[in-house]
Structure formats: C-alpha cells, structure tokens
Write a protein that holds these residues in place. Structure first.
Motif, PDB file in Angstrom:
ATOM      1  N   ALA A 105       0.588  -1.219  -0.015  1.00  0.00           N
ATOM      2  CA  ALA A 105      -0.348   0.077   0.070  1.00  0.00           C
ATOM      3  C   ALA A 105       0.345   1.123  -0.210  1.00  0.00           C
ATOM      4  O   ALA A 105       0.452   2.030   0.212  1.00  0.00           O
ATOM      5  CB  ALA A 105      -0.873   0.173   1.195  1.00  0.00           C
ATOM      6  N   LEU A 106       2.250   1.342  -0.956  1.00  0.00           N
ATOM      7  CA  LEU A 106       2.665   2.297  -0.834  1.00  0.00           C
ATOM      8  C   LEU A 106       2.411   3.061  -1.975  1.00  0.00           C
ATOM      9  O   LEU A 106       2.649   2.320  -3.254  1.00  0.00           O
ATOM     10  CB  LEU A 106       4.261   2.113  -0.771  1.00  0.00           C
ATOM     11  CG  LEU A 106       4.834   1.479   1.207  1.00  0.00           C
ATOM     12  CD1 LEU A 106       6.110   1.117   1.111  1.00  0.00           C
ATOM     13  CD2 LEU A 106       4.278   3.031   1.504  1.00  0.00           C
ATOM     14  N   SER A 107       2.641   4.296  -2.166  1.00  0.00           N
ATOM     15  CA  SER A 107       2.983   5.216  -3.231  1.00  0.00           C
ATOM     16  C   SER A 107       3.845   6.314  -3.441  1.00  0.00           C
ATOM     17  O   SER A 107       4.083   6.900  -2.745  1.00  0.00           O
ATOM     18  CB  SER A 107       1.284   6.031  -4.020  1.00  0.00           C
ATOM     19  OG  SER A 107       0.907   6.406  -2.952  1.00  0.00           O
ATOM     20  N   ILE A 108       4.494   6.391  -4.430  1.00  0.00           N
ATOM     21  CA  ILE A 108       5.325   7.181  -5.007  1.00  0.00           C
ATOM     22  C   ILE A 108       4.868   8.348  -5.593  1.00  0.00           C
ATOM     23  O   ILE A 108       4.629   7.539  -6.819  1.00  0.00           O
ATOM     24  CB  ILE A 108       6.948   6.769  -5.525  1.00  0.00           C
ATOM     25  CG1 ILE A 108       6.619   5.866  -4.550  1.00  0.00           C
ATOM     26  CG2 ILE A 108       7.656   7.800  -4.976  1.00  0.00           C
ATOM     27  CD1 ILE A 108       7.829   5.741  -2.945  1.00  0.00           C
ATOM     28  N   ILE A 126       8.877  15.294  -3.210  1.00  0.00           N
ATOM     29  CA  ILE A 126       8.510  13.591  -3.322  1.00  0.00           C
ATOM     30  C   ILE A 126       7.120  13.240  -2.236  1.00  0.00           C
ATOM     31  O   ILE A 126       8.538  13.045  -1.012  1.00  0.00           O
ATOM     32  CB  ILE A 126       9.809  12.965  -3.599  1.00  0.00           C
ATOM     33  CG1 ILE A 126      10.719  13.316  -4.818  1.00  0.00           C
ATOM     34  CG2 ILE A 126       9.272  11.178  -3.763  1.00  0.00           C
ATOM     35  CD1 ILE A 126      12.355  12.293  -4.827  1.00  0.00           C
ATOM     36  N   GLU A 127       6.947  13.186  -2.895  1.00  0.00           N
ATOM     37  CA  GLU A 127       5.250  12.594  -1.712  1.00  0.00           C
ATOM     38  C   GLU A 127       5.845  10.755  -1.450  1.00  0.00           C
ATOM     39  O   GLU A 127       4.941  10.153  -2.709  1.00  0.00           O
ATOM     40  CB  GLU A 127       4.318  13.276  -2.284  1.00  0.00           C
ATOM     41  CG  GLU A 127       3.893  14.292  -1.663  1.00  0.00           C
ATOM     42  CD  GLU A 127       2.812  14.909  -2.126  1.00  0.00           C
ATOM     43  OE1 GLU A 127       1.780  14.324  -1.975  1.00  0.00           O
ATOM     44  OE2 GLU A 127       2.632  15.997  -1.455  1.00  0.00           O
ATOM     45  N   VAL A 128       5.784  10.137  -0.153  1.00  0.00           N
ATOM     46  CA  VAL A 128       5.920   8.613  -0.308  1.00  0.00           C
ATOM     47  C   VAL A 128       4.301   8.492   0.710  1.00  0.00           C
ATOM     48  O   VAL A 128       3.618   9.400   2.019  1.00  0.00           O
ATOM     49  CB  VAL A 128       6.950   8.454   0.939  1.00  0.00           C
ATOM     50  CG1 VAL A 128       6.716   6.945   0.710  1.00  0.00           C
ATOM     51  CG2 VAL A 128       7.880   8.747  -0.193  1.00  0.00           C
ATOM     52  N   ARG A 129       3.385   8.173  -0.074  1.00  0.00           N
ATOM     53  CA  ARG A 129       1.736   7.399   0.714  1.00  0.00           C
ATOM     54  C   ARG A 129       1.853   6.493   1.185  1.00  0.00           C
ATOM     55  O   ARG A 129       2.562   5.097   0.730  1.00  0.00           O
ATOM     56  CB  ARG A 129       1.109   8.027  -0.171  1.00  0.00           C
ATOM     57  CG  ARG A 129      -0.446   7.640   0.584  1.00  0.00           C
ATOM     58  CD  ARG A 129      -1.256   7.879  -0.486  1.00  0.00           C
ATOM     59  NE  ARG A 129      -2.746   7.830   0.098  1.00  0.00           N
ATOM     60  CZ  ARG A 129      -3.827   7.968  -0.238  1.00  0.00           C
ATOM     61  NH1 ARG A 129      -3.949   7.633  -1.630  1.00  0.00           N
ATOM     62  NH2 ARG A 129      -5.359   7.355  -0.032  1.00  0.00           N
TER      63      ARG A 129
END
Length: 450
Positions: free
Chosen positions: A54-57, A73-76
């Motif tokens: 469940a990780l998105s960049i 850079i967003e790491v969700r």
C-alpha cells in the motif's frame, strides 16, 4: 549529474507503526545541483511489493527537474490490512545512467482481527428453571489490544454471556461463558445475529439456540419431615456431578404459602467436585403446628394439612432435580421443667422466661393448672395476659403460696388465642417446713402471771 536529497537524513523514510486504515504521507525533497535539467524516474527495487504494501510514490512518471530547483517527493502509506515489517529501496533512474538508491521506505501496519471459533451455539434441551453453560473461544489475531462489548439486550432474558465486555491482548484468546437459562417451556428459543462490537467500529455476529422443556413428573422425588413445633429437623439430598469440571449451583426452595416460607431452609449455594458428589442439607423448622381436619364421615381418616414446599436443583449440564417436601409439625414439648424450693406458709415469686419465637409481638393468655389433686391450701396467682415483643424473652412472675408441706406440680400455659399456638412450662414446687417465724421472750417474777 548531481541530483540528491536536500536533507541527507531523509535517506530513510520510516512510517513507524500504523493501524489498519491509516493514511499517512511523508515528503522528501530532491534538488538538482547540476547546471543542466535532469530527466529521471523514481522506481522501486520491487514494484509489485511496493503496491502490495500500500505504498505509492509521487511523481510516479518521468520527470524533468531544472537546475537549482527542488522537487517534493511524496511517499504515501495507506494500509488496508495488517502488514508485517517491510523495507523497500526507492531508486533514482536517470536517463542514460545506472539506477542508484535514493532513499529507503520502511514501516509496519498493525490491526485488530477478532474471531469467534463458532458463530452458532446450540444448547439442545434444558429443563425449565435450570441452566446449561458452554464455552466459546474469542481470539485476537491482531497486533494490538482490542476492546469488545456484546449487545446484552439482544440475548436477554434466556441467555447470558460472561464477560459481556472487556479487553483481549494481541495474539491471545479468552473463553466466554455462554449460559442458557430459560424460564418458560418453548421448543424454539433463538437469539439471532447478536452483535459484538470491537475497537475500530467492526463487529462480530453470534446466534444462540436452545429448547426449554418441563420437568418430568415421574422423576420428581419426595422429602418427608416430622418434628415438634419450633424444633428443627434435617434431611440431606445427595447431588452427583458426572463431569470433569467442578459445579457450583444455587438450589431454590419455594412455597406457595407466605406464612411458611421460612420453615424450610438451606444454603444458597452448593459446590460439587468434578466426578464426585455433595450433600445438601435441608432444615425444617416449623413455627406453627400442622392443622388437622376432622373427618365428617365415619370410617374416614382425619386430613393432615402438611406444610408443603419444593426444592429445585438447576444442574449445569441442563438437567434438574426436583423434590416435593412435606412437613408435619406436632404439638410442642414443655419449654422447660422448672423446680423451685419454697417454705410452707410463705409466699414465693417464681420467674418463668417466656420466649417469643416470632418477629412480631405476641399477646398470650396465661393459665395455671395443678397436676393431680388440687389442694385448697395451695394458691397460684399471676397475670391473665402477657405481652412479649418479637424475637425476645421476657420474665413472667408467678406468686406461689402453700400451707402444706410437700410437692406441688403444675403447668403454666401461654396461648396465642389468634393463632392457636402455645408454649408451656412444667413447674415443681417443693415445700418444706415453714421454720421458726420469730422468737418471743417472756420475763416474769416467780409465781406471777404475765
């Protein structure tokens, strides 16, 4: 090509421990320290695992960063399920160059996962007024402590769940006691879809079913008691436990007549060891005599109106034992036999301790009856009525006088004229010689009369 993190300490992006359903985004700043624009793409050492965790960049596509410019850079991390510890390297893929590690993302997702080992619990047939308890396992497969609470209104009044609320530590389980205790005969008692809410807004569902049957009259037993009024007598009932678990039951003694509800007594509980037995003692202490109705026709016997009560043992295996109890209370014995010594021709007060066995005050009619021939030279006097407060003892005074040496036997009776109940005392007065009353001395000269 000089593309690097603004803050070198951000080479590890740690989300720590999140709960299932959380949504957290962290930002890493990337700067282009070159004199030319750089085209790059952010990738992972394992793209499939990145999505699985469940990780998105962002950005997720090819990007151009101009000289001296900074790109956030967003790491969700948005876990929908429980996840074990993970660690993924985020790679910087610059066009025309080999990929290199830019930073590492790590974290873990903890969640609550409660599960009932059974979703339907059936009890079969249980005797009315009895109870049957079964164990139900509630497990927490999650990683954090979970709070649970049952909807108690959904299964009352025929079922009880204990405990009906509480906490379960992670990776542990507890056993719930599910008890079926019906009080009316019904061949289909069912509580459907009982909700158990737990931390996180989720809930479990449980269905309970059972059948309530009447006590078999052929299996009803009898206990018969006979004693003197206000004198206790006891009997024992043996209860066996064929199971592997200790029983603690609550026997019930009941009667349809309030006036005799305390005549039969027993302990509130009985403990029966596993694969063993225990005796339950019933005490019959009647405070009134049983009435006798005289037969109106010749050849027929008088009818005794016994004191009646019932004894019920609700057994944990769903069975029950039932006893009808009959008590016969006979006329009282003498409350006491009193012997006093008196002197003839001299009055004597005799004290009689009168006990009131009721909680309320009683007024007694008092009579004295000489046993045997009544002597005209013997006198017994006392009050004709006598009041005694409830559950107390009071001294009654008698005045006794006889002019004759010897024994006098008499009975003093205290009768409650309203109820017909009475008590009496046997008294023996032993009268001795009267003795010298006084000495009179006479003085006179010789040959003179005084």
């Amino acid at each position: 090509m000089n593309l690097e993190l603004v803050d070198p300490d951000q080479h590890i992006v740690d989300f720590g421990i999140l709960t299932k359903g959380a949504d957290v985004t962290k930002t890493v700043n990337l700067i282009n320290k070159s004199r030319k624009p750089i085209t790059f793409t952010l990738t992972s050492d394992s793209p499939e695992d990145l999505e699985k965790n469940a990780l998105s960049i962002t950005p997720s596509t090819e990007t151009v960063l101009k000289p001296t410019k900074v790109l956030p850079i967003e790491v969700r991390f948005n876990p929908k399920t429980r996840m074990p510890d993970f660690s993924h390297d985020i790679l910087l893929d610059i066009k025309g160059n080999e990929s290199r590690k830019l930073f590492t993302v790590q974290g873990v997702s903890h969640g609550i996962e409660l599960k009932l080992m059974e979703e339907v619990v059936g009890f079969g047939s249980v005797v009315k007024g009895s109870r049957l308890t079964k164990q139900l396992q509630l497990a927490n497969f999650g990683d954090v402590r979970a709070k649970f609470k049952w909807d108690t209104k959904a299964y009352a009044p025929n079922f009880t769940i204990s405990p009906d609320n509480g906490y379960i530590p992670p990776h542990e389980d507890i056993y719930l006691g599910i008890t079926f205790h019906p009080n009316r005969v019904d061949d289909n008692i069912c509580a459907k879809n009982i909700k158990c809410e737990y931390t996180g807004g989720s809930f479990l569902s449980l269905t309970l079913m059972g059948k309530c049957v009447a006590q078999d009259k052929d299996s009803t037993k009898e206990l018969n008691f006979e004693t003197i009024v206000r004198k206790p007598t006891t009997q024992k009932v043996t209860i066996s436990n064929p199971t592997e678990k200790e029983w603690r039951i609550q026997p019930t003694i009941s009667t349809n007549v309030d006036a005799i509800k305390d005549f039969f007594r027993g302990n509130e509980s009985l403990t029966i060891p596993a694969k063993g037995s225990a005796d339950y003692e019933v005490v019959y202490l009647p405070l009134t005599m049983t009435k006798v109705v005289k037969a109106t026709e010749e050849g027929k016997e008088d009818t005794i109106l016994y004191h009646e009560a019932s004894l019920f043992f609700p057994l944990p295996d769903g069975r029950a034992e039932f006893y009808n109890m009959f008590g016969k209370s006979n006329k009282p014995e003498a409350a006491d036999n009193i012997t006093v010594e008196v002197s003839a021709k001299k009055p004597k007060y005799i004290s009689v301790p009168v006990e009131n066995w009721l909680k309320t005050a009683q007024r007694f009619k008092v009579t004295q009856d000489i046993v045997g021939n009544k002597e005209s030279t013997t006198f017994i006097r006392g009050a004709n009525t006598f009041d005694v407060q409830g559950n107390s003892t009071k001294e009654y005074k008698l005045n006794f006088l006889t002019y004759k040496v010897g024994d006098t036997n008499f009975k003093v009776t205290f009768l409650n004229e309203q109820s017909g109940e009475y008590l009496f005392y046997n008294i023996k007065a032993v009268a001795g010689e009267p003795g010298i009353q006084s000495t009179i001395e006479l003085f006179s000269p010789v040959r003179e009369t005084v």
